[in-house]
Enzyme design. Structure first.
Site, PDB file in Angstrom:
ATOM      1  N   TYR A   1       0.844  -1.205   0.000  1.00 32.39           N
ATOM      2  CA  TYR A   1       0.000   0.000   0.000  1.00 32.39           C
ATOM      3  C   TYR A   1       0.883   1.260   0.000  1.00 32.39           C
ATOM      4  CZ  TYR A   1      -4.372   2.541   0.477  1.00 32.39           C
ATOM      5  OH  TYR A   1      -5.451   3.376   0.247  1.00 32.39           O
TER       6      TYR A   1
ATOM      7  N   LYS B   1      -3.458   8.483   2.543  1.00 35.56           N
ATOM      8  CA  LYS B   1      -4.714   8.293   3.290  1.00 35.56           C
ATOM      9  C   LYS B   1      -4.600   8.864   4.707  1.00 35.56           C
ATOM     10  CE  LYS B   1      -7.348   6.129   0.230  1.00 35.56           C
ATOM     11  NZ  LYS B   1      -8.350   6.884  -0.526  1.00 35.56           N
TER      12      LYS B   1
HETATM   13  P1  NAD Z   1     -12.336   3.049  -8.706  1.00 36.63           P
HETATM   14  O1  NAD Z   1     -11.161   2.768  -9.585  1.00 36.63           O
HETATM   15  O2  NAD Z   1     -13.651   2.594  -9.160  1.00 36.63           O
HETATM   16  O3  NAD Z   1     -12.410   4.603  -8.365  1.00 36.63           O
HETATM   17  C1  NAD Z   1     -11.291   5.445  -8.309  1.00 36.63           C
HETATM   18  C2  NAD Z   1     -11.673   6.720  -9.018  1.00 36.63           C
HETATM   19  O4  NAD Z   1     -10.642   7.694  -8.915  1.00 36.63           O
HETATM   20  C3  NAD Z   1     -11.957   6.510 -10.516  1.00 36.63           C
HETATM   21  O5  NAD Z   1     -13.245   6.929 -10.823  1.00 36.63           O
HETATM   22  C4  NAD Z   1     -10.922   7.385 -11.183  1.00 36.63           C
HETATM   23  O6  NAD Z   1     -11.376   7.937 -12.422  1.00 36.63           O
HETATM   24  C5  NAD Z   1     -10.716   8.451 -10.113  1.00 36.63           C
HETATM   25  N1  NAD Z   1      -9.523   9.260 -10.320  1.00 36.63           N
HETATM   26  C6  NAD Z   1      -8.208   8.858 -10.314  1.00 36.63           C
HETATM   27  N2  NAD Z   1      -7.411   9.912 -10.593  1.00 36.63           N
HETATM   28  C7  NAD Z   1      -8.228  10.980 -10.766  1.00 36.63           C
HETATM   29  C8  NAD Z   1      -8.009  12.353 -11.097  1.00 36.63           C
HETATM   30  N3  NAD Z   1      -6.779  12.853 -11.310  1.00 36.63           N
HETATM   31  N4  NAD Z   1      -9.081  13.182 -11.182  1.00 36.63           N
HETATM   32  C9  NAD Z   1     -10.345  12.713 -10.979  1.00 36.63           C
HETATM   33  N5  NAD Z   1     -10.619  11.417 -10.685  1.00 36.63           N
HETATM   34  C10 NAD Z   1      -9.565  10.574 -10.588  1.00 36.63           C
HETATM   35  O7  NAD Z   1     -11.930   2.396  -7.294  1.00 36.63           O
HETATM   36  P2  NAD Z   1     -12.609   2.466  -5.849  1.00 36.63           P
HETATM   37  O8  NAD Z   1     -12.039   1.320  -5.129  1.00 36.63           O
HETATM   38  O9  NAD Z   1     -14.053   2.648  -5.976  1.00 36.63           O
HETATM   39  O10 NAD Z   1     -11.943   3.780  -5.231  1.00 36.63           O
HETATM   40  C11 NAD Z   1     -12.685   4.847  -4.678  1.00 36.63           C
HETATM   41  C12 NAD Z   1     -12.065   5.304  -3.368  1.00 36.63           C
HETATM   42  O11 NAD Z   1     -12.221   4.245  -2.406  1.00 36.63           O
HETATM   43  C13 NAD Z   1     -10.577   5.602  -3.418  1.00 36.63           C
HETATM   44  O12 NAD Z   1     -10.322   6.743  -2.615  1.00 36.63           O
HETATM   45  C14 NAD Z   1      -9.951   4.384  -2.788  1.00 36.63           C
HETATM   46  O13 NAD Z   1      -8.699   4.684  -2.202  1.00 36.63           O
HETATM   47  C15 NAD Z   1     -10.977   4.088  -1.736  1.00 36.63           C
HETATM   48  N6  NAD Z   1     -10.937   2.748  -1.152  1.00 36.63           N
HETATM   49  C16 NAD Z   1     -10.952   1.630  -1.927  1.00 36.63           C
HETATM   50  C17 NAD Z   1     -10.922   0.371  -1.346  1.00 36.63           C
HETATM   51  C18 NAD Z   1     -10.906  -0.877  -2.187  1.00 36.63           C
HETATM   52  O14 NAD Z   1     -10.492  -1.924  -1.687  1.00 36.63           O
HETATM   53  N7  NAD Z   1     -11.364  -0.837  -3.434  1.00 36.63           N
HETATM   54  C19 NAD Z   1     -10.899   0.251   0.056  1.00 36.63           C
HETATM   55  C20 NAD Z   1     -10.882   1.415   0.841  1.00 36.63           C
HETATM   56  C21 NAD Z   1     -10.916   2.662   0.222  1.00 36.63           C
HETATM   57  C1  IMJ Z   2      -3.870  -0.944  -3.301  1.00 37.06           C
HETATM   58  C2  IMJ Z   2      -2.515  -1.227  -3.409  1.00 37.06           C
HETATM   59  C3  IMJ Z   2      -1.873  -2.126  -2.559  1.00 37.06           C
HETATM   60  C4  IMJ Z   2      -2.578  -2.759  -1.567  1.00 37.06           C
HETATM   61  C5  IMJ Z   2      -3.938  -2.488  -1.458  1.00 37.06           C
HETATM   62  C6  IMJ Z   2      -4.594  -1.580  -2.341  1.00 37.06           C
HETATM   63  N1  IMJ Z   2      -4.899  -2.956  -0.606  1.00 37.06           N
HETATM   64  C7  IMJ Z   2      -6.104  -2.402  -0.884  1.00 37.06           C
HETATM   65  C8  IMJ Z   2      -5.959  -1.534  -1.976  1.00 37.06           C
HETATM   66  C9  IMJ Z   2      -4.616  -3.930   0.453  1.00 37.06           C
HETATM   67  C10 IMJ Z   2      -7.365  -2.667  -0.142  1.00 37.06           C
HETATM   68  C11 IMJ Z   2      -7.054  -0.705  -2.635  1.00 37.06           C
HETATM   69  N2  IMJ Z   2      -7.111   0.657  -2.019  1.00 37.06           N
HETATM   70  C12 IMJ Z   2      -7.574   0.732  -0.657  1.00 37.06           C
HETATM   71  C13 IMJ Z   2      -6.738   1.825  -2.669  1.00 37.06           C
HETATM   72  O1  IMJ Z   2      -6.824   2.873  -2.059  1.00 37.06           O
HETATM   73  C14 IMJ Z   2      -6.194   1.818  -4.040  1.00 37.06           C
HETATM   74  C15 IMJ Z   2      -5.658   2.943  -4.585  1.00 37.06           C
HETATM   75  C16 IMJ Z   2      -4.965   2.988  -5.855  1.00 37.06           C
HETATM   76  C17 IMJ Z   2      -4.955   1.949  -6.788  1.00 37.06           C
HETATM   77  C18 IMJ Z   2      -4.233   2.090  -7.967  1.00 37.06           C
HETATM   78  C19 IMJ Z   2      -4.130   0.987  -8.993  1.00 37.06           C
HETATM   79  C20 IMJ Z   2      -3.790   1.505 -10.367  1.00 37.06           C
HETATM   80  C21 IMJ Z   2      -2.804   2.638 -10.381  1.00 37.06           C
HETATM   81  N3  IMJ Z   2      -2.767   3.484  -9.322  1.00 37.06           N
HETATM   82  C22 IMJ Z   2      -3.527   3.295  -8.193  1.00 37.06           C
HETATM   83  N4  IMJ Z   2      -3.544   4.292  -7.271  1.00 37.06           N
HETATM   84  C23 IMJ Z   2      -4.260   4.154  -6.138  1.00 37.06           C
HETATM   85  O2  IMJ Z   2      -2.088   2.822 -11.375  1.00 37.06           O
END
Ligand code: NAD
Ligand code: IMJ
Length: 271
Positions: free
Chosen positions: A158, A165
């Site tokens: 991460y 975050k």
């Molecule tokens: P997702 O890929 O569906 O959404 C991420 C979004 O970020 C996309 O819509 C992308 O277009 C947008 N984005 C990236 N760079 C951008 C920029 N420069 N300008 C505008 N938009 C931009 O994935 P998600 O998992 O739904 O992520 C949404 C949020 O949830 C993120 O903050 C992520 O860190 C958080 N989150 C995700 C998880 C998980 O496991 N998926 C867990 C906890 C928190």
């Molecule tokens: C992302 C990376 C490594 C470990 C991770 C994650 N774990 C979880 C996530 C354990 C749950 C997903 N997460 C919480 C995120 O916030 C992801 C953010 C993200 C993902 C990508 C993938 C593609 C890329 N850039 C990214 N930047 C942020 O090019």
């Protein structure tokens, strides 16, 4: 009547029907809110327009949160449709892919650090600043963003996103103090892992999901609909006393210590 009837919400971060932002949009629509969406990059335009249509919305605006003019333009555009804004949903995060694997210190760079923090944390303040005048017209406005446990614990891979975050969570507390006097609440949901586009290609993600199943009190992972329901609640008047808070929607995973491990002498899991 839904508990968001009469509310107007602007949603950043829908990229697909698996996005957490989409889970939030569905819950807010179900509860009676009127929605507008932003999307990042022309590639997503048509898809987000189609999803917006499913929520009876035809307000779909481009926005790269790295660009202040585009953020301003979102609210200029919205001003033409709405005289006030009640809810902002921030579901945006990005770090360069090569920072999200291997050793943190081996892979961190000044540029990667700056990008991750700018897109994943600063953007929340930038959006709040640009949208403030429209939210001031609301009676009970709320902003919600998405965090992850990696803000407060070190997780393999991460890496720089954990720092971003941590900054985002501090941002929530400071924004809550800036905007509280104007009646605007600011909270975050810290969600458990969910298979979205942002999780695609993250090595070992399936193992992370399995680990949560084993150790979380609910012995399962959470869904975008569960996150959506919590977001809808936090942005409603039902949560009028909550601000500056980080609410975990993770099946209770963050409360666990040495639970569900392979070594049965260390675990109380039934079966
Ligand atoms: P997702 O890929 O569906 O959404 C991420 C979004 O970020 C996309 O819509 C992308 O277009 C947008 N984005 C990236 N760079 C951008 C920029 N420069 N300008 C505008 N938009 C931009 O994935 P998600 O998992 O739904 O992520 C949404 C949020 O949830 C993120 O903050 C992520 O860190 C958080 N989150 C995700 C998880 C998980 O496991 N998926 C867990 C906890 C928190
Ligand atoms: C992302 C990376 C490594 C470990 C991770 C994650 N774990 C979880 C996530 C354990 C749950 C997903 N997460 C919480 C995120 O916030 C992801 C953010 C993200 C993902 C990508 C993938 C593609 C890329 N850039 C990214 N930047 C942020 O090019």
């Amino acid at each position: 009547m839904g508990f968001l009837t009469g509310k107007r919400a602007l949603i950043f971060g829908v990229a697909s029907n698996r996005s957490i932002a989409w889970g939030i949009a569905k819950a807010m629509h179900r509860e009676g809110a009127e929605l507008a969406f932003t999307y990042m990059g022309e590639r997503l335009h048509e898809r987000v327009e189609k999803l917006a249509g499913e929520c009876d919305s035809d307000i779909v605006i481009p926005c790269d949160v790295e660009n202040d003019e585009q953020i301003e333009a979102v609210f200029d555009h919205l001003d033409d449709f709405w005289d006030r804004l009640d809810i902002i949903v921030h579901c945006v995060a990005f770090a360069p892919k090569e920072m999200l694997e291997g050793d943190y210190l081996d892979n961190i760079s000044r540029e990667g650090f700056n990008t991750a923090h700018e897109i994943s944390s600063y953007s929340l303040a930038a959006i709040a600043k640009a949208g403030r005048h429209m939210m001031q017209e609301s009676k009970d406005a709320a902003i919600i963003t998405m965090s992850y446990l990696g803000a407060v614990r070190a997780f393999p891979g991460y890496n720089v996103m954990g720092l971003a975050k941590a900054s985002l969570e501090a941002n929530v507390r400071y924004l809550a103090h800036s905007l509280g006097p104007e009646g605007i609440r600011v909270n975050a949901i810290s969600a458990g892992p969910i298979k979205t586009l942002s999780a695609k290609g993250i090595s070992g993600f399936n193992r992370i999901l399995e680990h949560v199943e084993q150790s979380a009190p609910l012995h399962r992972n959470v869904t975008i609909d569960e996150v959506g329901n919590t977001a809808a609640f936090l942005c409603s008047s039902l949560a009028s006393g909550i601000t500056g808070e980080i609410i975990y929607v993770d099946g209770g995973y963050h409360t666990a210590g040495l639970m569900g491990t392979e070594d049965k002498s260390l675990s109380q899991k039934p079966g």
